[in-house]
Design a protein around this motif. Structure first.
Motif, PDB file in Angstrom:
ATOM      1  N   UNK A  43      -3.088  -3.170  16.552  1.00 21.23           N
ATOM      2  CA  UNK A  43      -3.085  -4.610  16.826  1.00 21.23           C
ATOM      3  C   UNK A  43      -2.606  -5.426  15.639  1.00 21.23           C
ATOM      4  N   UNK A  44      -2.325  -4.777  14.519  1.00 23.26           N
ATOM      5  CA  UNK A  44      -1.822  -5.506  13.362  1.00 23.26           C
ATOM      6  C   UNK A  44      -0.356  -5.156  13.123  1.00 23.26           C
ATOM      7  N   UNK A  45       0.316  -6.010  12.365  1.00 21.46           N
ATOM      8  CA  UNK A  45       1.704  -5.742  11.999  1.00 21.46           C
ATOM      9  C   UNK A  45       1.744  -4.605  10.964  1.00 21.46           C
ATOM     10  N   UNK A  46       2.691  -3.710  11.128  1.00 25.73           N
ATOM     11  CA  UNK A  46       2.877  -2.625  10.170  1.00 25.73           C
ATOM     12  C   UNK A  46       4.309  -2.688   9.664  1.00 25.73           C
TER      13      UNK A  46
ATOM     14  N   UNK B  27      -7.231  -7.268   8.158  1.00 29.90           N
ATOM     15  CA  UNK B  27      -5.878  -7.707   7.824  1.00 29.90           C
ATOM     16  C   UNK B  27      -5.066  -8.001   9.086  1.00 29.90           C
ATOM     17  N   UNK B  28      -4.136  -8.937   8.954  1.00 31.09           N
ATOM     18  CA  UNK B  28      -3.202  -9.214  10.039  1.00 31.09           C
ATOM     19  C   UNK B  28      -1.977  -8.322   9.958  1.00 31.09           C
ATOM     20  N   UNK B  29      -1.737  -7.742   8.780  1.00 32.93           N
ATOM     21  CA  UNK B  29      -0.583  -6.874   8.614  1.00 32.93           C
ATOM     22  C   UNK B  29      -0.725  -6.042   7.360  1.00 32.93           C
ATOM     23  N   UNK B  30      -0.050  -4.890   7.354  1.00 28.13           N
ATOM     24  CA  UNK B  30      -0.079  -4.009   6.189  1.00 28.13           C
ATOM     25  C   UNK B  30       1.321  -3.434   5.995  1.00 28.13           C
ATOM     26  N   UNK B  31       1.761  -3.382   4.747  1.00 29.08           N
ATOM     27  CA  UNK B  31       3.110  -2.906   4.451  1.00 29.08           C
ATOM     28  C   UNK B  31       3.088  -1.649   3.600  1.00 29.08           C
ATOM     29  N   UNK B  32       3.743  -0.600   4.102  1.00 26.92           N
ATOM     30  CA  UNK B  32       3.854   0.644   3.337  1.00 26.92           C
ATOM     31  C   UNK B  32       5.051   0.555   2.400  1.00 26.92           C
ATOM     32  N   UNK B  33       4.755   0.585   1.110  1.00 26.03           N
ATOM     33  CA  UNK B  33       5.786   0.475   0.081  1.00 26.03           C
ATOM     34  C   UNK B  33       5.677   1.684  -0.836  1.00 26.03           C
ATOM     35  N   UNK B  34       6.106   2.829  -0.317  1.00 30.33           N
ATOM     36  CA  UNK B  34       5.989   4.060  -1.099  1.00 30.33           C
ATOM     37  C   UNK B  34       7.005   4.094  -2.227  1.00 30.33           C
TER      38      UNK B  34
ATOM     39  N   UNK C 221       0.856  -1.181   0.000  1.00 38.44           N
ATOM     40  CA  UNK C 221       0.000   0.000   0.000  1.00 38.44           C
ATOM     41  C   UNK C 221       0.895   1.235   0.000  1.00 38.44           C
ATOM     42  N   UNK C 222       0.283   2.375  -0.312  1.00 38.90           N
ATOM     43  CA  UNK C 222       1.027   3.632  -0.394  1.00 38.90           C
ATOM     44  C   UNK C 222       0.504   4.626   0.625  1.00 38.90           C
TER      45      UNK C 222
END
Length: 258
Positions: A75-78, A28-35, A6-7
């Protein structure tokens, strides 16, 4: 389900907190910022950086502090990641930046072939069929080079040119097999990308035929909604959940998180 692509407002997305809250609401269990990030110093990439502000190489430490604060009350992985434009000429600069920044994982993307962004249809409307086919060849040449560079944990939207009507449908099974073999020999994992899955064209990356070739090569895939706004996350997560259930695929974890 974890979304590794996600951005945020550190490139062309919404605020970090808004995106995290949407990811939480989507289950979601986790979300990743990939700018987005481009470290090329040639004139055209430098100009694009100035216009679009894709300067994560200058701002990642500030974004990292924001991510760390959000981790404290979520509560989720970032995940703290990056999506980098790939050009073979930039490999030393990319390698140096990734080594210095030490992201949780890195995504590599091919957006440009011979100075043309493959998502902009007007670049290709006046081309002949042979010229368009040459662009497609160039795209897959660069994608294979991206995988073989071993710089990235994930290869994003591996048939991005399917978003572009003048280029859509021109990729061949030979193109797909070249990429699949390179991925099978690499640590890089392609993603199932839902960035255009719910649009009018209903484009899912990789296409069904490309995904079949990847499965023949026993290639794992990871998950990316490619969301830029909070409202996009829930519907794309639902789509991807159904997609993985229907295909029987198990989402993989990027190498950087293992």
């Amino acid at each position: 389900m974890r979304d590794f692509h996600v951005h945020s407002n550190y490139s062309d997305g919404d605020f970090l907190r808004s995106m995290v809250r949407a990811a939480e609401s989507a289950g979601l269990e986790g979300v990743g910022f990939a700018d987005h990030c481009n470290v090329a110093r040639r004139e055209r990439p430098e100009s694009m950086r100035s216009v679009y502000g894709f300067n994560l190489d200058l701002t990642y430490e500030r974004r990292r502090r924001g991510i760390e604060r959000l981790r404290d009350d979520s509560e989720i992985e970032i995940y703290d990641a990056v999506e980098m434009d790939y050009d073979p000429r930039d490999e030393p600069a990319i390698d140096g930046f990734l080594s210095e920044a030490d992201f949780d994982y890195a995504i590599g993307s091919v957006h440009d072939v011979d100075g043309h962004n493959v998502q902009i249809a007007s670049h290709f409307e006046d081309m002949s069929d042979a010229e368009r086919d040459a662009v497609v060849d160039g795209y897959f040449d660069r994608l294979v080079a991206l995988v073989e560079s071993e710089l990235f944990d994930i290869a994003a939207h591996v048939d991005l040119l399917e978003r572009t009507p003048p280029l859509r449908g021109r990729a061949t099974e030979d193109h797909y097999r070249r990429v699949a073999q390179a991925v099978a020999d690499s640590r890089t994992v392609p993603e199932v990308n839902a960035g255009r899955a719910l649009a009018d064209a209903a484009v899912v990356h990789p296409s069904e035929s490309f995904l079949t070739v990847l499965r023949e090569h026993d290639v794992a895939v990871t998950v990316g909604t490619d969301s830029h706004h909070p409202a996009e996350i829930p519907d794309r997560v639902d789509f991807l959940t159904d997609f993985f259930d229907e295909t029987g695929l198990e989402p993989a974890v990027p190498d950087g998180l293992e």
